[in-house]
Write a protein that holds these residues in place. Structure first.
Motif, PDB file in Angstrom:
ATOM      1  N   HIS A  34     -25.475 -15.196   0.183  1.00  0.00           N
ATOM      2  CA  HIS A  34     -26.923 -15.257   0.376  1.00  0.00           C
ATOM      3  C   HIS A  34     -27.409 -16.702   0.382  1.00  0.00           C
ATOM      4  CE1 HIS A  34     -31.188 -14.411   0.093  1.00  0.00           C
ATOM      5  NE2 HIS A  34     -31.261 -15.160  -0.991  1.00  0.00           N
ATOM      6  N   LEU A  35     -26.994 -17.490  -0.609  1.00  0.00           N
ATOM      7  CA  LEU A  35     -27.427 -18.880  -0.662  1.00  0.00           C
ATOM      8  C   LEU A  35     -26.862 -19.683   0.507  1.00  0.00           C
ATOM      9  CD1 LEU A  35     -27.379 -19.907  -4.437  1.00  0.00           C
ATOM     10  CD2 LEU A  35     -29.338 -19.498  -2.958  1.00  0.00           C
ATOM     11  N   PHE A  36     -25.640 -19.380   0.899  1.00  0.00           N
ATOM     12  CA  PHE A  36     -25.062 -20.091   2.037  1.00  0.00           C
ATOM     13  C   PHE A  36     -25.854 -19.805   3.312  1.00  0.00           C
ATOM     14  CE2 PHE A  36     -22.000 -20.226   5.622  1.00  0.00           C
ATOM     15  CZ  PHE A  36     -21.746 -21.589   5.605  1.00  0.00           C
ATOM     16  N   GLU A  37     -26.208 -18.548   3.528  1.00  0.00           N
ATOM     17  CA  GLU A  37     -26.990 -18.193   4.720  1.00  0.00           C
ATOM     18  C   GLU A  37     -28.377 -18.818   4.675  1.00  0.00           C
ATOM     19  OE1 GLU A  37     -26.662 -13.991   4.451  1.00  0.00           O
ATOM     20  OE2 GLU A  37     -24.583 -13.959   5.199  1.00  0.00           O
ATOM     21  N   ARG A  48     -19.373 -29.401   2.854  1.00  0.00           N
ATOM     22  CA  ARG A  48     -18.062 -28.747   2.853  1.00  0.00           C
ATOM     23  C   ARG A  48     -18.210 -27.314   2.339  1.00  0.00           C
ATOM     24  NH1 ARG A  48     -12.876 -30.465   3.256  1.00  0.00           N
ATOM     25  NH2 ARG A  48     -13.598 -32.634   3.301  1.00  0.00           N
ATOM     26  N   VAL A  49     -17.351 -26.436   2.840  1.00  0.00           N
ATOM     27  CA  VAL A  49     -17.315 -25.052   2.387  1.00  0.00           C
ATOM     28  C   VAL A  49     -15.935 -24.762   1.820  1.00  0.00           C
ATOM     29  CG1 VAL A  49     -17.327 -22.642   3.125  1.00  0.00           C
ATOM     30  CG2 VAL A  49     -19.078 -24.201   3.966  1.00  0.00           C
ATOM     31  N   PHE A  50     -15.891 -24.189   0.642  1.00  0.00           N
ATOM     32  CA  PHE A  50     -14.649 -23.727   0.028  1.00  0.00           C
ATOM     33  C   PHE A  50     -14.657 -22.196   0.124  1.00  0.00           C
ATOM     34  CE2 PHE A  50     -15.766 -27.750  -1.821  1.00  0.00           C
ATOM     35  CZ  PHE A  50     -14.569 -28.452  -1.858  1.00  0.00           C
ATOM     36  N   ILE A  51     -13.604 -21.651   0.682  1.00  0.00           N
ATOM     37  CA  ILE A  51     -13.674 -20.242   1.049  1.00  0.00           C
ATOM     38  C   ILE A  51     -12.310 -19.569   0.948  1.00  0.00           C
ATOM     39  CG2 ILE A  51     -13.224 -20.620   3.517  1.00  0.00           C
ATOM     40  CD1 ILE A  51     -15.520 -18.640   4.082  1.00  0.00           C
ATOM     41  N   LEU A  52     -12.314 -18.269   0.687  1.00  0.00           N
ATOM     42  CA  LEU A  52     -11.077 -17.489   0.732  1.00  0.00           C
ATOM     43  C   LEU A  52     -10.700 -17.245   2.189  1.00  0.00           C
ATOM     44  CD1 LEU A  52     -11.744 -14.831  -2.079  1.00  0.00           C
ATOM     45  CD2 LEU A  52     -10.657 -17.081  -2.271  1.00  0.00           C
ATOM     46  N   LYS A  53      -9.403 -17.160   2.450  1.00  0.00           N
ATOM     47  CA  LYS A  53      -8.949 -17.100   3.844  1.00  0.00           C
ATOM     48  C   LYS A  53      -9.468 -15.896   4.606  1.00  0.00           C
ATOM     49  CE  LYS A  53      -4.468 -14.962   2.660  1.00  0.00           C
ATOM     50  NZ  LYS A  53      -2.991 -15.136   2.752  1.00  0.00           N
ATOM     51  N   GLU A  54      -9.743 -14.784   3.910  1.00  0.00           N
ATOM     52  CA  GLU A  54     -10.212 -13.590   4.612  1.00  0.00           C
ATOM     53  C   GLU A  54     -11.650 -13.715   5.110  1.00  0.00           C
ATOM     54  OE1 GLU A  54     -10.070 -12.303   0.136  1.00  0.00           O
ATOM     55  OE2 GLU A  54      -9.011 -13.684   1.488  1.00  0.00           O
ATOM     56  N   TYR A  55     -12.353 -14.776   4.677  1.00  0.00           N
ATOM     57  CA  TYR A  55     -13.746 -14.939   5.099  1.00  0.00           C
ATOM     58  C   TYR A  55     -13.954 -16.105   6.057  1.00  0.00           C
ATOM     59  CZ  TYR A  55     -14.732 -11.893   1.094  1.00  0.00           C
ATOM     60  OH  TYR A  55     -14.756 -10.843   0.214  1.00  0.00           O
ATOM     61  N   VAL A  60     -19.510 -20.312  10.845  1.00  0.00           N
ATOM     62  CA  VAL A  60     -19.594 -20.807  12.218  1.00  0.00           C
ATOM     63  C   VAL A  60     -20.261 -22.177  12.209  1.00  0.00           C
ATOM     64  CG1 VAL A  60     -19.671 -18.503  13.204  1.00  0.00           C
ATOM     65  CG2 VAL A  60     -21.810 -19.640  12.599  1.00  0.00           C
ATOM     66  N   GLY A  61     -20.082 -22.900  13.305  1.00  0.00           N
ATOM     67  CA  GLY A  61     -20.691 -24.215  13.405  1.00  0.00           C
ATOM     68  C   GLY A  61     -19.755 -25.310  12.937  1.00  0.00           C
ATOM     69  N   ASP A  62     -20.262 -26.514  12.992  1.00  0.00           N
ATOM     70  CA  ASP A  62     -19.459 -27.696  12.675  1.00  0.00           C
ATOM     71  C   ASP A  62     -19.543 -28.007  11.183  1.00  0.00           C
ATOM     72  OD1 ASP A  62     -17.885 -29.910  12.987  1.00  0.00           O
ATOM     73  OD2 ASP A  62     -19.539 -31.215  13.618  1.00  0.00           O
ATOM     74  N   VAL A  63     -18.913 -27.143  10.387  1.00  0.00           N
ATOM     75  CA  VAL A  63     -18.909 -27.302   8.938  1.00  0.00           C
ATOM     76  C   VAL A  63     -17.464 -27.465   8.463  1.00  0.00           C
ATOM     77  CG1 VAL A  63     -19.490 -26.243   6.727  1.00  0.00           C
ATOM     78  CG2 VAL A  63     -20.971 -25.871   8.709  1.00  0.00           C
TER      79      VAL A  63
END
Length: 246
Positions: A34-37, A48-55, A60-63
């Motif tokens: 929610h906060l990311f959106e 930068r985004v730290f994320i689990l591989k399944e997500y 999207v976009g240049d992040v």
């Protein structure tokens, strides 16, 4: 796809430091979709985004994306059940407007991040123009504050200010100052007719408003309590007043 699994990784160690206020000089962390959106919609500067591989495909976009293991994501998150994403954002640069002509919430020395975030979120919901917080108030970029705000800091400006300077500006520009207190000089908030620009000041959870604020207020107001409780939670009181004055 490389997945960071080590807690000793330099990037992870440096990022985790952002949990502490003293390291949040330029960046802060948010967690959850929610906060990311909300950040994306607000066109916030996402570093930068730290994320689990399944997500990964959901970003999207240049992040810049860094894939991490669940254990590492737990290290970077603050909640017990992180939602698969933590993002690092640049701190926004905000300046107090030279002219104040709207409706404002002022928070003086609020200590609890949950209270702080809840009141900012409520001011957002009630359509206020900005929130001012004193130098001694909790940090809005504390992860508990951020969870309580639910993205409201992306919707309205939040300014950290010196109370003396803010009060002087409000007085000089004719902004009516309403301050909450249980003193004998205060009146029932339902008796207050609000027209024109104003600032509602909520005080510290334990001590209330300062003597400085009390001396500068145009009106001291209170919420009558017919029951036996001595006081209301400051965020609950703010909710009642914020909506009653619009």
């Amino acid at each position: 796809m490389e997945v960071i699994r080590s807690k000793s990784n330099r990037l992870i160690k440096d990022t985790k430091k952002l949990h502490q206020k003293k390291y949040r000089k330029h960046s802060y962390l948010i967690e959850g979709w929610h906060l990311f959106e909300e950040a994306c919609q607000a066109k916030a500067d996402i570093e930068r985004v730290f994320i689990l591989k399944e997500y990964v495909d959901r970003v999207v976009g240049d992040v810049p994306v860094t894939v991490v293991s669940p254990e590492i994501l737990q290290e970077l998150a603050d909640s017990q059940t992180p939602q698969g994403i933590v993002a690092q954002l640049a701190l926004p640069k905000t300046m107090v407007p030279k002219e104040l002509r709207g409706r404002y919430l002022v928070l003086e020395d609020i200590q609890d991040p949950g209270n702080l975030g809840t009141m900012i979120r409520t001011a957002d919901a009630a359509g206020y123009d900005a929130v001012f917080i004193s130098d001694k108030s909790a940090d809005i970029y504390n992860l508990k504050s951020l969870r309580s705000m639910q993205g409201s800091h992306f919707h309205l400006p939040v300014h950290r200010v010196a109370m003396e300077e803010l009060l002087a500006q409000l007085k000089e520009q004719g902004v009516r100052i309403l301050a909450t207190t249980l003193s004998h000089q205060s009146i029932d908030y339902k008796e207050v007719e609000v027209t024109g620009p104003f600032a509602l000041i909520m005080g510290n959870e334990g001590q209330g408003i300062s003597l400085l604020v009390e001396s500068q207020a145009d009106e001291l107001v209170h919420i009558p309590m017919p029951g036996q409780a001595e006081s209301l939670n400051v965020a609950v009181a703010a909710g009642l007043l914020l909506f009653s004055f619009i």
